[in-house]
Design an enzyme around this catalytic site. Structure first.
Site, mmCIF file in Angstrom:
data_model
loop_
_atom_site.group_PDB
_atom_site.id
_atom_site.type_symbol
_atom_site.label_atom_id
_atom_site.label_comp_id
_atom_site.label_asym_id
_atom_site.label_seq_id
_atom_site.Cartn_x
_atom_site.Cartn_y
_atom_site.Cartn_z
ATOM 1 N N THR A 50 -66.230 25.991 43.399
ATOM 2 C CA THR A 50 -65.702 26.065 41.835
ATOM 3 C C THR A 50 -65.802 24.919 41.169
ATOM 4 O O THR A 50 -66.255 23.754 41.597
ATOM 5 C CB THR A 50 -64.208 26.772 42.198
ATOM 6 O OG1 THR A 50 -63.634 27.200 40.900
ATOM 7 C CG2 THR A 50 -63.262 25.478 42.608
ATOM 8 N N SER A 68 -67.358 21.876 43.080
ATOM 9 C CA SER A 68 -68.788 21.508 43.119
ATOM 10 C C SER A 68 -69.350 20.928 41.642
ATOM 11 O O SER A 68 -70.250 20.345 41.662
ATOM 12 C CB SER A 68 -69.726 22.658 43.406
ATOM 13 O OG SER A 68 -69.118 23.866 42.480
ATOM 14 N N LYS A 93 -58.132 30.801 40.023
ATOM 15 C CA LYS A 93 -58.204 29.631 40.954
ATOM 16 C C LYS A 93 -57.122 28.551 40.230
ATOM 17 O O LYS A 93 -56.865 27.549 41.066
ATOM 18 C CB LYS A 93 -59.236 28.992 41.289
ATOM 19 C CG LYS A 93 -60.480 29.848 41.787
ATOM 20 C CD LYS A 93 -61.839 29.154 41.816
ATOM 21 C CE LYS A 93 -62.585 30.192 41.766
ATOM 22 N NZ LYS A 93 -64.092 29.846 41.537
ATOM 23 N N GLY A 137 -54.364 24.036 40.976
ATOM 24 C CA GLY A 137 -55.628 24.600 41.001
ATOM 25 C C GLY A 137 -56.256 24.029 42.394
ATOM 26 O O GLY A 137 -55.913 23.147 42.868
#
Length: 181
Positions: free
Chosen positions: A9, A132, A41, A53
């Site tokens: 994510t 990522s 998220k 988050g």
């Protein structure tokens, strides 16, 4: 944390002009396969007083959210102390040491990045990112902060959009929260 766990994510938090926004994309990947595009998220904790988050394992991220809420209650709502206590437990307690996620949490005064190695990091410029596509979103938000008039929410939306154009583990289906929601 293994490499596969963090390729899941992009989460971005921005503070500007006394406002804070936190957002994430919705893609869930397992290896090189997209298994879901609409995951949420980011969430509000402590009856809307905290934005949170996570990147990494969803189950671990949700567990960390629950642990933070419990810490907030146990320390009388002191946000910074609860975050430090959570990071300490996460690093030291055998039950939590294997949780594979990173968190960004924010209240109205500060934003913090929490990790299982005991990190509690507050950004100097008010921008934090994990996952990522985190570095792409961070770079975009920093550039836009200096060269645009976007508010905190606009910076998060634009940063996530740019990260989604670069990172294959990030999509354009985003959720953005602030304290105005």
């Amino acid at each position: 944390m293994n490499d596969a766990a963090i390729r899941s994510t992009t989460v971005l938090c921005v503070r500007r002009d006394g406002k804070v926004a936190l957002g994430a994309d919705g893609q869930v990947s397992m290896g090189n396969t997209i298994v879901k595009g609409s995951a949420v998220k980011v969430r509000k904790l402590a009856r809307g007083k905290i934005l949170a988050g996570f990147a990494g394992s969803a189950a671990d991220g949700l567990t960390l959210c629950e642990l933070l809420e419990a810490k907030l209650e146990s320390v009388g709502g002191n946000f910074t102390r609860a975050c430090v206590e959570l990071a300490k437990d996460w690093r030291m307690d055998r039950r939590y040491r294997r949780l594979e996620a990173l968190m960004i949490v924010a209240d109205r005064e500060r934003s913090l990045l929490l990790s299982g190695t005991g990190d509690v990091i507050e950004a100097e410029d008010g921008i934090l990112a994990i996952g990522s596509g985190g570095n792409y979103a961070l770079s975009a938000a920093r550039a836009l902060l200096r060269h645009s008039e976007l508010d905190a929410r606009g910076l998060v939306e634009a940063g996530l959009q740019i990260a989604g154009e670069i990172c294959v583990f990030t999509n354009h289906q985003t959720t953005v929260l602030d304290f105005e929601d």
